[in-house]
Design a protein around this motif. Structure first.
Motif, PDB file in Angstrom:
ATOM      1  N   ARG A   1      60.015  43.078  52.870  1.00 27.02           N
ATOM      2  CA  ARG A   1      59.900  42.379  54.232  1.00 27.02           C
ATOM      3  C   ARG A   1      58.148  41.919  54.438  1.00 27.02           C
ATOM      4  NH1 ARG A   1      61.595  45.756  59.638  1.00 27.02           N
ATOM      5  NH2 ARG A   1      60.854  44.414  61.135  1.00 27.02           N
ATOM      6  N   LEU A   2      58.212  40.704  55.049  1.00 20.55           N
ATOM      7  CA  LEU A   2      56.882  40.093  55.240  1.00 20.55           C
ATOM      8  C   LEU A   2      56.265  40.858  56.397  1.00 20.55           C
ATOM      9  CD1 LEU A   2      57.694  36.679  54.660  1.00 20.55           C
ATOM     10  CD2 LEU A   2      56.008  37.894  53.345  1.00 20.55           C
ATOM     11  N   PRO A   3      55.134  41.384  56.260  1.00 24.68           N
ATOM     12  CA  PRO A   3      54.358  42.013  57.590  1.00 24.68           C
ATOM     13  C   PRO A   3      54.002  41.151  58.577  1.00 24.68           C
ATOM     14  CG  PRO A   3      52.771  41.650  55.785  1.00 24.68           C
ATOM     15  CD  PRO A   3      54.206  41.468  55.020  1.00 24.68           C
ATOM     16  N   ASP A   4      53.586  39.629  58.244  1.00 25.17           N
ATOM     17  CA  ASP A   4      53.011  38.764  59.104  1.00 25.17           C
ATOM     18  C   ASP A   4      53.885  37.332  59.177  1.00 25.17           C
ATOM     19  OD1 ASP A   4      51.600  37.465  60.834  1.00 25.17           O
ATOM     20  OD2 ASP A   4      49.871  37.412  59.713  1.00 25.17           O
ATOM     21  N   PRO A   5      55.162  37.524  59.440  1.00 27.27           N
ATOM     22  CA  PRO A   5      55.835  36.069  59.245  1.00 27.27           C
ATOM     23  C   PRO A   5      55.161  34.788  59.813  1.00 27.27           C
ATOM     24  CG  PRO A   5      57.229  37.726  59.971  1.00 27.27           C
ATOM     25  CD  PRO A   5      55.731  38.241  60.102  1.00 27.27           C
ATOM     26  N   GLU A   6      54.531  34.987  60.984  1.00 31.20           N
ATOM     27  CA  GLU A   6      53.256  34.107  61.654  1.00 31.20           C
ATOM     28  C   GLU A   6      52.110  33.589  61.031  1.00 31.20           C
ATOM     29  OE1 GLU A   6      53.804  33.605  65.831  1.00 31.20           O
ATOM     30  OE2 GLU A   6      55.210  35.154  65.936  1.00 31.20           O
ATOM     31  N   ALA A   7      52.183  34.143  59.812  1.00 34.86           N
ATOM     32  CA  ALA A   7      50.873  33.885  59.099  1.00 34.86           C
ATOM     33  C   ALA A   7      49.515  33.649  59.818  1.00 34.86           C
ATOM     34  CB  ALA A   7      51.237  32.512  58.089  1.00 34.86           C
ATOM     35  N   ILE A   8      49.444  34.748  60.685  1.00 42.55           N
ATOM     36  CA  ILE A   8      48.100  34.851  61.850  1.00 42.55           C
ATOM     37  C   ILE A   8      46.812  35.186  60.777  1.00 42.55           C
ATOM     38  CG2 ILE A   8      47.248  36.029  63.574  1.00 42.55           C
ATOM     39  CD1 ILE A   8      49.823  36.512  64.838  1.00 42.55           C
ATOM     40  N   ARG A   9      47.045  36.066  59.847  1.00 39.71           N
ATOM     41  CA  ARG A   9      45.831  36.543  58.920  1.00 39.71           C
ATOM     42  C   ARG A   9      46.117  35.983  57.522  1.00 39.71           C
ATOM     43  NH1 ARG A   9      47.094  40.402  62.063  1.00 39.71           N
ATOM     44  NH2 ARG A   9      48.727  41.151  61.086  1.00 39.71           N
ATOM     45  N   ILE A  10      47.079  35.498  56.982  1.00 39.72           N
ATOM     46  CA  ILE A  10      47.422  35.351  55.586  1.00 39.72           C
ATOM     47  C   ILE A  10      48.620  34.481  55.255  1.00 39.72           C
ATOM     48  CG2 ILE A  10      48.368  37.411  54.946  1.00 39.72           C
ATOM     49  CD1 ILE A  10      47.039  37.144  52.248  1.00 39.72           C
ATOM     50  N   ALA A  11      48.508  33.526  54.341  1.00 39.69           N
ATOM     51  CA  ALA A  11      49.791  32.706  54.391  1.00 39.69           C
ATOM     52  C   ALA A  11      50.926  33.571  53.687  1.00 39.69           C
ATOM     53  CB  ALA A  11      49.458  31.750  53.136  1.00 39.69           C
ATOM     54  N   THR A  12      52.161  33.218  54.194  1.00 40.81           N
ATOM     55  CA  THR A  12      53.136  33.973  53.892  1.00 40.81           C
ATOM     56  C   THR A  12      53.770  34.376  52.440  1.00 40.81           C
ATOM     57  OG1 THR A  12      54.482  32.191  54.123  1.00 40.81           O
ATOM     58  CG2 THR A  12      54.548  33.473  56.011  1.00 40.81           C
ATOM     59  N   ARG A  13      53.128  33.085  51.627  1.00 35.19           N
ATOM     60  CA  ARG A  13      53.604  33.233  50.194  1.00 35.19           C
ATOM     61  C   ARG A  13      52.443  34.081  49.576  1.00 35.19           C
ATOM     62  NH1 ARG A  13      50.994  28.651  50.885  1.00 35.19           N
ATOM     63  NH2 ARG A  13      49.460  27.848  49.467  1.00 35.19           N
ATOM     64  N   LYS A  14      51.636  34.556  50.182  1.00 33.84           N
ATOM     65  CA  LYS A  14      50.433  35.509  49.612  1.00 33.84           C
ATOM     66  C   LYS A  14      50.496  36.913  49.968  1.00 33.84           C
ATOM     67  CE  LYS A  14      47.452  31.587  48.791  1.00 33.84           C
ATOM     68  NZ  LYS A  14      45.875  30.747  48.956  1.00 33.84           N
ATOM     69  N   GLN A  15      51.342  37.282  50.912  1.00 31.82           N
ATOM     70  CA  GLN A  15      51.378  38.425  51.729  1.00 31.82           C
ATOM     71  C   GLN A  15      51.962  39.852  50.561  1.00 31.82           C
ATOM     72  OE1 GLN A  15      53.225  38.481  55.639  1.00 31.82           O
ATOM     73  NE2 GLN A  15      51.958  36.641  55.973  1.00 31.82           N
ATOM     74  N   ILE A  16      52.859  39.163  49.707  1.00 31.90           N
ATOM     75  CA  ILE A  16      53.625  40.152  49.023  1.00 31.90           C
ATOM     76  C   ILE A  16      53.098  39.811  47.599  1.00 31.90           C
ATOM     77  CG2 ILE A  16      55.551  41.358  48.254  1.00 31.90           C
ATOM     78  CD1 ILE A  16      55.158  41.847  51.215  1.00 31.90           C
ATOM     79  N   LYS A  17      52.511  40.683  46.828  1.00 36.10           N
ATOM     80  CA  LYS A  17      51.879  40.300  45.506  1.00 36.10           C
ATOM     81  C   LYS A  17      52.881  40.193  44.506  1.00 36.10           C
ATOM     82  CE  LYS A  17      47.458  42.569  45.911  1.00 36.10           C
ATOM     83  NZ  LYS A  17      46.393  43.460  45.477  1.00 36.10           N
ATOM     84  N   GLN A  18      54.270  40.916  44.566  1.00 35.37           N
ATOM     85  CA  GLN A  18      55.260  40.992  43.512  1.00 35.37           C
ATOM     86  C   GLN A  18      56.150  39.969  43.688  1.00 35.37           C
ATOM     87  OE1 GLN A  18      54.533  43.409  45.536  1.00 35.37           O
ATOM     88  NE2 GLN A  18      56.050  44.806  46.008  1.00 35.37           N
ATOM     89  N   CYS A  19      55.859  39.144  44.809  1.00 34.93           N
ATOM     90  CA  CYS A  19      57.140  38.063  45.052  1.00 34.93           C
ATOM     91  C   CYS A  19      57.082  36.983  43.947  1.00 34.93           C
ATOM     92  CB  CYS A  19      56.742  37.355  46.459  1.00 34.93           C
ATOM     93  SG  CYS A  19      55.217  36.305  46.466  1.00 34.93           S
ATOM     94  N   SER A  20      58.399  36.576  43.870  1.00 35.93           N
ATOM     95  CA  SER A  20      58.314  35.582  42.680  1.00 35.93           C
ATOM     96  C   SER A  20      58.196  34.086  43.074  1.00 35.93           C
ATOM     97  CB  SER A  20      59.999  35.250  42.208  1.00 35.93           C
ATOM     98  OG  SER A  20      60.120  36.714  41.605  1.00 35.93           O
ATOM     99  N   ARG A  21      57.568  33.365  42.135  1.00 35.67           N
ATOM    100  CA  ARG A  21      56.982  31.860  42.587  1.00 35.67           C
ATOM    101  C   ARG A  21      58.102  30.646  42.044  1.00 35.67           C
ATOM    102  NH1 ARG A  21      53.376  33.106  46.274  1.00 35.67           N
ATOM    103  NH2 ARG A  21      52.188  34.534  45.574  1.00 35.67           N
ATOM    104  N   PHE A  22      58.286  29.658  43.054  1.00 34.79           N
ATOM    105  CA  PHE A  22      59.253  28.734  42.750  1.00 34.79           C
ATOM    106  C   PHE A  22      58.410  27.474  43.151  1.00 34.79           C
ATOM    107  CE2 PHE A  22      61.728  32.234  43.915  1.00 34.79           C
ATOM    108  CZ  PHE A  22      62.921  32.218  43.379  1.00 34.79           C
ATOM    109  N   ASN A  23      58.433  26.389  42.038  1.00 32.06           N
ATOM    110  CA  ASN A  23      57.951  25.244  42.026  1.00 32.06           C
ATOM    111  C   ASN A  23      58.465  24.050  42.915  1.00 32.06           C
ATOM    112  OD1 ASN A  23      56.120  23.222  41.084  1.00 32.06           O
ATOM    113  ND2 ASN A  23      56.364  23.435  38.959  1.00 32.06           N
ATOM    114  N   GLY A  24      58.018  24.063  44.133  1.00 32.73           N
ATOM    115  CA  GLY A  24      58.445  23.177  45.031  1.00 32.73           C
ATOM    116  C   GLY A  24      59.830  23.140  45.620  1.00 32.73           C
TER     117      GLY A  24
END
Length: 391
Positions: free
Chosen positions: A240-263
């Motif tokens: 679960r994302l703590p800040d979906p509206e990305a007020i303080r930090i970008a959504t993709r940077k809020q959870i360290k263990q999330c997986s990355r997808f190239n585009g």
């Protein structure tokens, strides 16, 4: 494309895919219509013929027409520049509406609609979203609205009325990021979202409650991000994302263990499966919403001469076959299934454009799509096509 080459590509797909497309699609037939056009497979179509008068290469028996040019005055509405993601919606009188985004920046974006009668005659055109930014793809909902995605930093999802009667609404609960596309899981009442970043994420939205019609509330829910566990058996864990509206930090940077997808690009839900594409590595993915397994079902890097590249928008037809539009590549819409990998159509002379917004009419007899920048490669020269299947 020669048949021997198609067979070779098909064998390689089944050999290298984490799971075969057959196991994913064997029981996933859409029951949207009983018409022959809506339920027939594309596996038997022949090779593409020479370009027709509109520059479209099609199998024998198929035909094309151009339904709109960017800047063309249609019933008082100038068809928008840079047409992108799209979908169709049935009307009460037996016709349908094709909606299309406009991928223009500086509040010049939005979405427009083309209204066809039951015979396929264009009878109206109008805007359904104005003054937004870089509206790329999106997705249709079962409650007959269009979700238009802004592909900018802190971009929003706008819920639009295809029939042009209600004003568009920003749905902030779906997060603020570089949105690409959305698919609605009609069984579990959840939404899946892609992000067009080189280090983008795969998202899921869950509503806390359903409305009287049984549909999720897009203003009262939570957003999650995917983490892939394991190498071979890829199980997805959701955070679960703590800040979906990305007020303080970008959504993709809020959870360290999330997986990355190239585009992240197009996404589509079909009978328990969520299919999506990633342009940076030319892959097509399949997520099983029941088992939570994620698999790569097409990877262009595994072919010396891939039949599909520049993967972008993705849909299924009524027979459960995937159709993937190319951004660049050979400017084709490619059929991808357990039996075949071959083009359904190709645009000639549109080398500096991309194919966008593929969508079937409700009865499955017509296919709509656009060349975003036409033959000139300029946004103001987009072209929107209709393809008709043989009777």
């Amino acid at each position: 494309m020669k048949s021997s080459h198609v067979d070779f590509q098909r064998r390689k797909l089944l050999r290298y895919g984490c799971i075969g497309l057959a196991s994913l699609m064997a029981h996933h037939l859409l029951a949207v219509s009983t018409s022959k056009a809506a339920t027939s497979s594309l596996a038997s179509i022949g090779p593409l013929q020479a370009p027709d008068q509109n520059g479209v290469r099609l199998p024998k028996g198929y035909s094309s027409r151009i339904v709109a040019y960017s800047g063309q005055n249609l019933f008082g509405y100038r068809w928008h520049a840079a047409p992108d993601g799209g979908n169709t919606f049935a009307t009460d009188e037996g016709g349908w509406i094709y909606v299309s985004n406009s991928e223009m920046k500086n509040r010049a974006g939005g979405a427009g609609a083309l209204h066809f009668d039951q015979n396929g005659k264009l009878i109206n055109a109008y805007p359904i979203l104005k003054h937004t930014h870089f509206n790329c793809a999106g997705g249709a909902t079962p409650w007959q609205t269009w979700l238009s995605c802004e592909e900018i930093k802190h971009g929003l999802v706008w819920e639009c009325d295809p029939y042009g009667k209600k004003p568009a609404q920003a749905r902030k609960a779906l997060g603020r990021f570089r949105h690409e596309a959305i698919a609605v899981d009609t069984r579990n009442k959840q939404l899946y979202l892609t992000e067009d970043e080189p280090d983008g994420c795969f998202y899921r939205y869950t509503s806390y409650s359903l409305n009287a019609a049984g549909y999720p509330d897009l203003e009262d829910g939570f957003l999650e991000v995917a983490e892939i566990l394991g190498d071979r058996q890829k199980t997805v864990c959701w955070h679960r994302l703590p800040d979906p509206e990305a007020i303080r930090i970008a959504t993709r940077k809020q959870i360290k263990q999330c997986s990355r997808f190239n585009g992240g690009e197009g996404i589509w839900y079909h009978h328990g499966m969520v299919y999506f594409t990633t342009k940076g590595d030319n892959r097509v993915w399949a997520y099983d919403t029941h088992t939570h397994h994620l698999d790569i079902i097409y990877d262009a890097a595994r072919y010396a001469a891939p039949a599909l590249s520049g993967v972008d928008n993705i849909i299924t037809n009524a027979a459960g076959e995937l159709l993937v539009a190319e951004d660049g590549g050979n400017m084709q819409i490619v059929i991808l299934s357990d039996k075949i990998i071959k083009p359904l159509l190709q645009l000639v002379g549109h080398d500096h454009s991309e194919i966008t917004g593929p969508a079937f009419s409700p009865d499955g007899s017509r296919l709509y799509f656009s060349s975003q920048r036409g033959k000139t490669g300029r946004h103001e020269n987009g072209v929107t096509f209709e393809i008709t299947a043989p009777c």
